[in-house]
Design a protein around this motif. Sequence first.
Motif, PDB file in Angstrom:
ATOM      1  N   SER A  92      -9.755 -31.214 -13.346  1.00 39.98           N
ATOM      2  CA  SER A  92     -10.976 -30.486 -13.421  1.00 39.98           C
ATOM      3  C   SER A  92     -11.370 -29.569 -12.368  1.00 39.98           C
ATOM      4  O   SER A  92     -11.901 -28.393 -12.412  1.00 39.98           O
ATOM      5  N   ASN A 101      -8.091 -22.867 -17.674  1.00 42.52           N
ATOM      6  CA  ASN A 101      -7.955 -24.205 -18.210  1.00 42.52           C
ATOM      7  C   ASN A 101      -6.509 -24.666 -18.156  1.00 42.52           C
ATOM      8  O   ASN A 101      -5.584 -23.680 -18.766  1.00 42.52           O
ATOM      9  N   SER A 121      -9.138 -29.360 -21.552  1.00 37.52           N
ATOM     10  CA  SER A 121     -10.354 -29.253 -20.650  1.00 37.52           C
ATOM     11  C   SER A 121     -11.680 -28.698 -21.412  1.00 37.52           C
ATOM     12  O   SER A 121     -11.686 -28.287 -22.542  1.00 37.52           O
ATOM     13  N   ASP A 122     -12.733 -29.132 -20.719  1.00 39.67           N
ATOM     14  CA  ASP A 122     -14.251 -28.654 -21.322  1.00 39.67           C
ATOM     15  C   ASP A 122     -14.360 -27.261 -20.869  1.00 39.67           C
ATOM     16  O   ASP A 122     -15.598 -26.905 -21.231  1.00 39.67           O
ATOM     17  N   ASN A 124     -14.436 -23.192 -20.281  1.00 45.13           N
ATOM     18  CA  ASN A 124     -14.022 -22.035 -21.213  1.00 45.13           C
ATOM     19  C   ASN A 124     -13.598 -20.762 -20.463  1.00 45.13           C
ATOM     20  O   ASN A 124     -14.105 -19.791 -20.488  1.00 45.13           O
TER      21      ASN A 124
END
Length: 143
Positions: A92, A101, A121-122, A124
């Motif tokens: 991250s 990502n 991944s969170d 965008n």
Amino acid sequence: MKVFAFTDHTVNVFKYKPLGGSSYIDLPKEYKNSSKRLINIRNNDNMCFKWCHIAHEYPVLFNKNRVSKYNNHEKDVDYTGITFPVTLNQISKIEKQNEININIFQLDDDNGKTVLPLPFSDNNYKNICDMLLIKNYRRMELY
């Protein structure tokens, strides 16, 4: 007051090694086919994750598996504060520093042929890099 004495005990100790990438290992036979579009970079260091990231950002036409094709872009990616080999908990940070990502997939332990995703991944970001984690008996590698 009752006093108890232990007459026998067992201590189990397990070495924890987080998933992460290291250096080159050969791909399994069924994944060597160029139609699979996997690039297996032949590195001798612990930076295979970084080389895969650079290969994604700066693709080359020939000899895609050679580190020498990516050396000149090493300073074009930000790995400040990252230790090698990269572990999953550092991804991250790499994503945020490089606005990308990164999706990690791994081969199923049971049959070695099914590809499974690790948590995605969170973030965008429009730039998306997919990597494959290959497990070896003694170490695990990212491609």
